[in-house]
Write an enzyme that holds these catalytic residues in place. Structure first.
Site, short mmCIF file in Angstrom:
data_model
loop_
_atom_site.label_atom_id
_atom_site.label_comp_id
_atom_site.label_asym_id
_atom_site.label_seq_id
_atom_site.Cartn_x
_atom_site.Cartn_y
_atom_site.Cartn_z
N GLY A 38 36.43 -31.85 34.92
CA GLY A 38 36.46 -30.35 34.82
C GLY A 38 35.45 -29.79 33.76
N ASP A 94 36.70 -28.90 29.58
CA ASP A 94 37.11 -27.76 30.05
C ASP A 94 38.16 -26.85 29.30
OD1 ASP A 94 39.13 -29.45 30.90
OD2 ASP A 94 39.24 -29.10 32.96
N ASP A 97 44.48 -28.17 25.93
CA ASP A 97 45.75 -27.76 26.26
C ASP A 97 46.59 -28.38 25.28
OD1 ASP A 97 47.82 -26.77 27.88
OD2 ASP A 97 48.02 -28.49 29.04
N LYS A 125 44.41 -23.45 25.18
CA LYS A 125 45.64 -22.61 25.52
C LYS A 125 46.37 -22.19 24.24
CE LYS A 125 46.54 -24.13 30.01
NZ LYS A 125 47.60 -24.53 30.81
N PHE A 146 48.67 -21.63 33.77
CA PHE A 146 47.89 -22.69 34.47
C PHE A 146 46.68 -22.16 35.11
CE2 PHE A 146 46.76 -26.09 37.45
CZ PHE A 146 46.63 -26.94 36.52
P1 IMP Z 1 45.33 -31.99 27.37
O1 IMP Z 1 45.20 -33.70 27.20
O2 IMP Z 1 46.75 -31.67 27.55
O3 IMP Z 1 44.69 -31.06 26.16
O4 IMP Z 1 44.82 -31.66 28.71
C1 IMP Z 1 43.63 -31.48 28.92
C2 IMP Z 1 43.28 -31.88 30.57
O5 IMP Z 1 44.44 -31.26 31.49
C3 IMP Z 1 41.92 -30.78 30.84
O6 IMP Z 1 40.79 -31.55 30.69
C4 IMP Z 1 42.26 -30.51 32.20
O7 IMP Z 1 41.71 -31.36 33.02
C5 IMP Z 1 43.82 -30.38 32.20
N1 IMP Z 1 44.59 -29.13 32.18
C6 IMP Z 1 45.03 -28.61 31.31
N2 IMP Z 1 45.44 -27.23 31.49
C7 IMP Z 1 44.90 -26.98 32.67
C8 IMP Z 1 44.88 -25.96 33.42
O8 IMP Z 1 45.68 -24.93 33.09
N3 IMP Z 1 44.18 -25.85 34.49
C9 IMP Z 1 43.66 -27.06 34.94
N4 IMP Z 1 43.78 -28.33 34.06
C10 IMP Z 1 44.37 -28.06 33.26
MG MG Z 2 41.50 -31.85 35.00
#
Ligand code: IMP
Ligand code: MG
Length: 184
Positions: A38, A94, A97, A125, A146
């Site tokens: 990403g 990227d 979240d 987010k 998303f």
């Molecule tokens: P986290 O571990 O929940 O912070 O998620 C991070 C990873 O989830 C990011 O590097 C993205 O690859 C994916 N991700 C989280 N939210 C989104 C979104 O809204 N769109 C696309 N990919 C997302």
């Molecule tokens: Mg991803």
């Protein structure tokens, strides 16, 4: 798809973040590590805005599996990563979240004893974080939707969109249909 950030807004926000990064690493030799896949577009844009001596590498992490927008099991693979021992390292991803991916990747990288380790993300987010750590640099805070484009995917598609879009119900149905057509 609903546009959340236009090409111009992305450019301006990324340039602003690049300025902050440049100020932080003035006169330093930087090692940038992008989280696959990403961060590819963000890394490509940021490194061309930084007038610093630098090395660029990648690390692999994945948390989303198949046709779902819910995080699955997380795996980190640092086989491709360059040597970061004693270096000033900036990890780029990227989106922040839940934050679990970034925290896990940072933990893994810390084992190699870099001189310093910071993180930069394109998006954070709102209201989703499950960790206390925060990225050092954030280009945009976005609502809990998303999103795809500018490197972010849904089922590995839409990374090439030059703008950031929110995926809505109707988009998901259209996506399923187009993937179905390709497979037949
Ligand atoms: P986290 O571990 O929940 O912070 O998620 C991070 C990873 O989830 C990011 O590097 C993205 O690859 C994916 N991700 C989280 N939210 C989104 C979104 O809204 N769109 C696309 N990919 C997302
Ligand atoms: Mg991803």
């Amino acid at each position: 798809m609903k546009t959340l950030l236009t090409r111009e807004q992305l450019h301006d926000g990324v340039a602003k973040m690049a300025d902050q990064i440049a100020a932080c690493y003035e006169n330093r030799h930087l090692t940038i590590v992008g989280v696959l896949t990403g961060s590819l577009v963000l890394v490509a844009d940021v490194i061309r805005l930084l007038d610093l001596p630098m090395r660029v590498g990648v690390i692999a992490a994945s948390s989303y599996r198949g046709a779902t927008t819910v995080p699955g099991e997380l795996s980190v693979n640092d086989e491709l990563m360059l040597d970061i021992r004693g270096r000033d390292v900036l990890l780029m991803d990227d989106i922040f979240d839940t934050g679990r991916t970034l925290v896990r990747v940072l933990e893994k990288m810390q084992q190699y004893e870099p001189n310093s380790l910071r993180s930069a993300v394109l998006l954070r987010k709102q209201g989703r974080q499950e960790v206390t750590a925060e990225p050092d640099f954030v280009a945009f805070d976005i609502p809990d939707e998303f999103v795809v484009g500018y490197g972010l995917d849904y089922e590995d598609m839409y990374r090439n969109l030059p703008y950031l879009a929110a995926l809505e119900e109707a988009d998901l149905a259209r996506h399923a249909k187009s993937v179905g057509v390709m497979g037949s």
